[in-house]
Design an enzyme around this catalytic site. Sequence first.
Site, PDB file in Angstrom:
ATOM      1  CG  ASN A 106      -0.295   0.440   2.314  1.00 18.76           C
ATOM      2  OD1 ASN A 106      -0.289   1.660   2.777  1.00 18.76           O
ATOM      3  ND2 ASN A 106       0.261  -0.308   3.232  1.00 18.76           N
ATOM      4  CG  ASN A 129       3.601   4.619  11.944  1.00 18.63           C
ATOM      5  OD1 ASN A 129       4.817   4.119  11.428  1.00 18.63           O
ATOM      6  ND2 ASN A 129       2.590   4.650  11.179  1.00 18.63           N
ATOM      7  CB  CYS A 173       4.623   4.811   7.947  1.00 17.42           C
ATOM      8  SG  CYS A 173       3.442   4.649   6.438  1.00 17.42           S
ATOM      9  CB  CYS A 185       1.956 -41.209  -3.003  1.00 18.30           C
ATOM     10  SG  CYS A 185       2.843 -40.950  -4.466  1.00 18.30           S
ATOM     11  CB  CYS A 223       1.645 -35.200  -8.679  1.00 18.34           C
ATOM     12  SG  CYS A 223       2.927 -34.673  -7.294  1.00 18.34           S
ATOM     13  CB  CYS A 276      14.434 -35.187  -5.626  1.00 17.03           C
ATOM     14  SG  CYS A 276      15.872 -35.931  -4.737  1.00 17.03           S
ATOM     15  CB  CYS A 314      17.478 -31.045   1.198  1.00  8.63           C
ATOM     16  SG  CYS A 314      16.394 -31.606  -0.179  1.00  8.63           S
ATOM     17  CB  CYS A 360       4.725 -33.288  -1.591  1.00  8.54           C
ATOM     18  SG  CYS A 360       3.277 -34.483  -1.298  1.00  8.54           S
TER      19      CYS A 360
END
Lengths: 440, 433
Positions: free
Chosen positions: B77, B136, B139, B346, B349, B356, B382, B389
């Site tokens: 913003n 503040n 900002c 599993c 996919c 990997c 790792c 997944c």
Amino acid sequence: MDARQLAGGIRAGRLEPQALEEGFTDLHPPYDDHEALVAADRCYFCHDAPCATACPTTIDIPLFIRQIATGTPEAAAKTILSQNILGGMCARVCPTETLCEEVCVREVAEGKPVEIGRLQRYATDTVMAQKAHPFERAAPTGKRVAVVGAGPAGLSCAHRLAMKGHEVVILDARPKPGGLNEFGIAAYKSTDDFAAREVDWLLGIGGITLETGKALGRDVTLEGLTAQYDAVFLGLGLGGVNALGIDGDDREGVLNAVDFISELRQAGDLAMLPVGRDVVVIGGGMTAVDAAVQSKLLGALNVTIVYRRSQARMAASAFEQELAQARGVRIICNAMPKAVHGNGAVREIEFEFTDDELTPTGESFRLPADQVFRAIGQSLVTEGLPALDGRKIAVEGPGRTSLPGVWAGGDCAAGGDDLTVTAVAEGRDAAEDIHATLMG
Amino acid sequence: MADLTSDFVGIKSPNPFWLASAPPTDKEYNVRRAYEAGWGGVVWKTLGEEGPPVVNVNGPRYGAIWGADRRLLGLNNIELITDRPLEVNLREIKAVKRDYPDRALVVSLMVPCEEAAWKAILPLVEETGADGVELNFGCPHGMSERGMGSAVGQVPEYIEMVTRWVKQNSRMPCIVKLTPNITDIRKPAEAAKRGGADAVSLINTINSITSVNLDLFAPEPTIDGKGAHGGYCGPAVKPIALNMVAEIARSPETHGMPISGIGGVTTWRDAAEFMALGAGNVQVCTAAMTYGFKVVQEMISGLSQYLDEKGVGLSDLVGRAVPNVSDWQNLNLNAISKAKIDQDLCISCGRCYAACEDTSHQAIAMSEGRVFTVKDDECVACNLCVNVCPVEGCISMERMEVGATDPRTGKVVPAEFGDWTTHPNNPMARAAE
């Protein structure tokens, strides 16, 4: 209920035009941009994706869906069309539920596949709406190839050959190109004259001459073609319709489902198309479903598909069977026709129950019928063709026939499913082989 | 249902979910509706000094990035502090506080770096009955160009100075809001503490350009062909905020200092994580701006259920994970894990395989029928496969038993702890005593 629907016999105008229009509207309406993005977001971009493997034309489905997701449906279309030039029609008519979408990992995981067919349509429609042809012809080779049949196999073969720079002449017996895309698919799967528009678009590659009204064996011979051209591709359809082989098969009102479907596709005004009140369709494949559902949509009161084996063995996919049943078609299984009764025109058709090995049980029944459609398969008219394998042209590898310089693919060639997408793959692969052969 | 009553630096609220100083808290209408929806408190959108209020742009002031299904992940913003007259805000604050005495109402402030300016505004705020002030110093756009906001927050000496002025001129609790647009978050936190702050709140938004318009060749949001960096927030910034909160919570100089956690809190779980890392409460903005005030109801029910299931009170949660925030060099190198794929979960996919095989350690095998299995002799644990997944819980890291042999190294898994500080490859290693 409307008296026009109750009236017996074969008559036109059983439904109001609005009801007809609603019934024959697009089975899978096209996605708008938002729907396409939501659907594309669901793709996991699988490694060595099962959907692509399941596609007879091996479209790189994860890639094209990612291209849609990233706001480039034109690139997606090119990914599709480079493998399957009739990707637009296949998006509409492929039994995706038994091909790509059946093996989508999200079908496996959630019972809800990525809607690959509709995404493919979104991409191909985008490009076709731009009137752009995304491929360019190579430099002319000076070689000329005849393609017999302007159906999916022939069109696919012709396009690939033209792209490679060959001159192609397509000969087709019918007055219009498209083959089964134009004459043989339920109207609600190919709305707005899509088959014809797709052929026009496909011919945009250039280098293809279309000669309609030219039938092999009537107007030209295979011998003549091989003498005149450097190569010939046979992509003809199955011209013969299998008979029921029972008493009364020739009674008035007993018709070929393919003729009914073809007439319906070419009809200018569906309200003028007559249909029976009690329609019986004999067979268990896509043609049977297309004829039955469209009879119902024309206003037939009772439509029954009768198949001689169990429902699980119907060639029509489970989706098609459900579609028929949802439209009010009754499916009776394990019953084979015994006789068509009537006085001149059909009044009843008699069946006997069978088991799955088609052994008659001795139990029979009759269905009232004023229209009966034969949908038990078509066959190749085989005169003057290369050597056959069974009832179709024998082919080796990418469509090589027993005759040098002659290739074949699609429904007329042995092997492979009789699907549009299979025909496209065979036409394409034959074209590549023809090209390799001609260019030595 | 667990008691979510919160006491943050003496400011009580029925739950620890406050709306952060931002557009949702800019006026009475919003704040009343927020309280009705269940928010425990609000930090009123930043007030400036008396006089003509600031102005905002009249073109787009937000930009965003999205995940799948256009789920908003990050929001940027370029809105400034309140653009409504000071007296209007003060009048509304007073009215709201009077009607909702049980809810927290803190007022965010930003006035020039002069003691007189702070002396002028503090009594006005105090007079409203507000529970406290938040300074503040964060900002990052617009106001910082005028020497306020993050321009103060990036200079610890200014933070300390202004905080001191506030504490000297007011009896209200003082929360110092920190900017993440610095190198070491501990320095401004220490400065706030030195100045006498009761708490810090963090993070404010991060300098950002969310996207570039590729037709106009301009940053978005684009106004008349130009764009300026804005402040970035939302779920995407949560990991950055968590780290900064943890750094302050575990630093010896600032340990124990109350923290109000801010940055991408979207669900009860996010809130619980901030609190476990030392935040006494949380402040929310983007989730409310994305989904409306009602999101707090899920936060309340979720946190209650979690506390009930754990059998702990809210205050027990605060800081509970801080002792486990360590440095890399102190991580146990003898804790050896292997990825394990649950074949029942599993969906084949193959994303773990692609990740990997292409980018990691070639430790996943793909066999007939799309069966994916981990090669223990290659797996370094790792965690990339777990992260890519699409099925939660399908791939997990399983720790090897002490005494087992790691098929990758051929070495036996030792029972004792061993980190980099004592590792033989470390030239700086201390001899193990």
